[in-house]
Design an enzyme around this catalytic site. Structure first.
Site, mmCIF file in Angstrom:
data_model
loop_
_atom_site.group_PDB
_atom_site.id
_atom_site.type_symbol
_atom_site.label_atom_id
_atom_site.label_comp_id
_atom_site.label_asym_id
_atom_site.label_seq_id
_atom_site.Cartn_x
_atom_site.Cartn_y
_atom_site.Cartn_z
ATOM 1 N N HIS A 6 26.547 22.965 41.283
ATOM 2 C CA HIS A 6 27.289 24.271 40.745
ATOM 3 C C HIS A 6 27.985 23.905 39.507
ATOM 4 O O HIS A 6 28.746 23.000 39.507
ATOM 5 C CB HIS A 6 28.130 24.775 41.820
ATOM 6 C CG HIS A 6 28.766 26.046 41.430
ATOM 7 N ND1 HIS A 6 27.900 27.367 41.282
ATOM 8 C CD2 HIS A 6 30.018 26.317 40.713
ATOM 9 C CE1 HIS A 6 28.943 28.271 40.865
ATOM 10 N NE2 HIS A 6 30.060 27.659 40.273
ATOM 11 N N HIS A 43 39.620 24.403 42.382
ATOM 12 C CA HIS A 43 40.048 23.536 41.072
ATOM 13 C C HIS A 43 41.190 24.423 40.685
ATOM 14 O O HIS A 43 41.649 25.303 41.174
ATOM 15 C CB HIS A 43 38.973 23.634 40.142
ATOM 16 C CG HIS A 43 38.791 25.392 39.549
ATOM 17 N ND1 HIS A 43 37.963 26.032 40.390
ATOM 18 C CD2 HIS A 43 38.883 25.802 38.547
ATOM 19 C CE1 HIS A 43 37.734 27.149 39.700
ATOM 20 N NE2 HIS A 43 38.645 27.225 38.479
ATOM 21 N N ASP A 49 45.285 29.561 31.278
ATOM 22 C CA ASP A 49 45.435 30.986 32.180
ATOM 23 C C ASP A 49 43.808 31.335 32.065
ATOM 24 O O ASP A 49 43.259 31.394 31.146
ATOM 25 C CB ASP A 49 46.436 31.679 31.506
ATOM 26 C CG ASP A 49 48.046 31.402 31.768
ATOM 27 O OD1 ASP A 49 48.163 30.408 32.589
ATOM 28 O OD2 ASP A 49 48.788 32.301 31.587
ATOM 29 N N HIS A 79 42.544 27.282 42.650
ATOM 30 C CA HIS A 79 41.662 28.642 43.187
ATOM 31 C C HIS A 79 40.217 28.197 43.401
ATOM 32 O O HIS A 79 39.954 27.067 42.905
ATOM 33 C CB HIS A 79 41.961 29.684 42.413
ATOM 34 C CG HIS A 79 41.578 29.458 41.017
ATOM 35 N ND1 HIS A 79 42.738 28.866 39.784
ATOM 36 C CD2 HIS A 79 40.563 29.734 40.124
ATOM 37 C CE1 HIS A 79 41.821 28.734 38.741
ATOM 38 N NE2 HIS A 79 40.577 29.283 38.909
#
Length: 132
Positions: A6, A43, A49, A79
């Site tokens: 991925h 990660h 941001d 997240h």
């Protein structure tokens, strides 16, 4: 694209600006190697941001997200895929993503507006709990 791994979001970069990048996620084959992780890995973006706008489709790494929604992941917060999405990735039933989303990563810290706060889904944070 990679059938074995991925790829990180940076592989989907479509524009680079001074202090920000724009990534575009469009329908693509899901990794086909039996041992490949088929959803984004957990990660944190130490320097950026991250804002994602979900335009259309079935967002394979998120649960409780619909077209027209946005998520915000401030720098430093870990997240990744929702528990249901992670489980679905392990089951490998899907072979293709069906999503269109745009992500902006910015080196400058973002602030949310009063208008954004007024439409925040305050229950979304609880969708990360296993079993939901």
């Amino acid at each position: 694209m990679s059938h074995r791994y991925h790829l990180p979001p940076s592989a989907h970069t479509t524009f680079v600006g001074n202090g920000f990048v724009v990534c575009t996620f469009v329908p693509r084959p899901i990794e086909s190697d039996p041992g490949a992780l088929k959803v984004p890995f957990y990660h944190n973006n130490d320097d950026y941001d991250e804002v994602l706008f979900y335009h259309a489709g079935d967002f394979f790494s998120r649960d409780n997200i619909e077209a027209g929604m946005m998520t915000f992941h401030p720098a430093g917060f870990t997240h990744g895929p929702h528990p249901k999405a992670f489980k679905a990735g392990l089951e490998a039933k899907k072979t293709f993503t069906d999503e269109v989303a745009v992500m902006i990563d910015t080196r400058n810290a973002l602030e949310h507006s009063v208008e954004a706060e007024a439409v925040e889904n305050r229950e979304y944070v609880y969708s990360w709990k296993a079993g939901n």
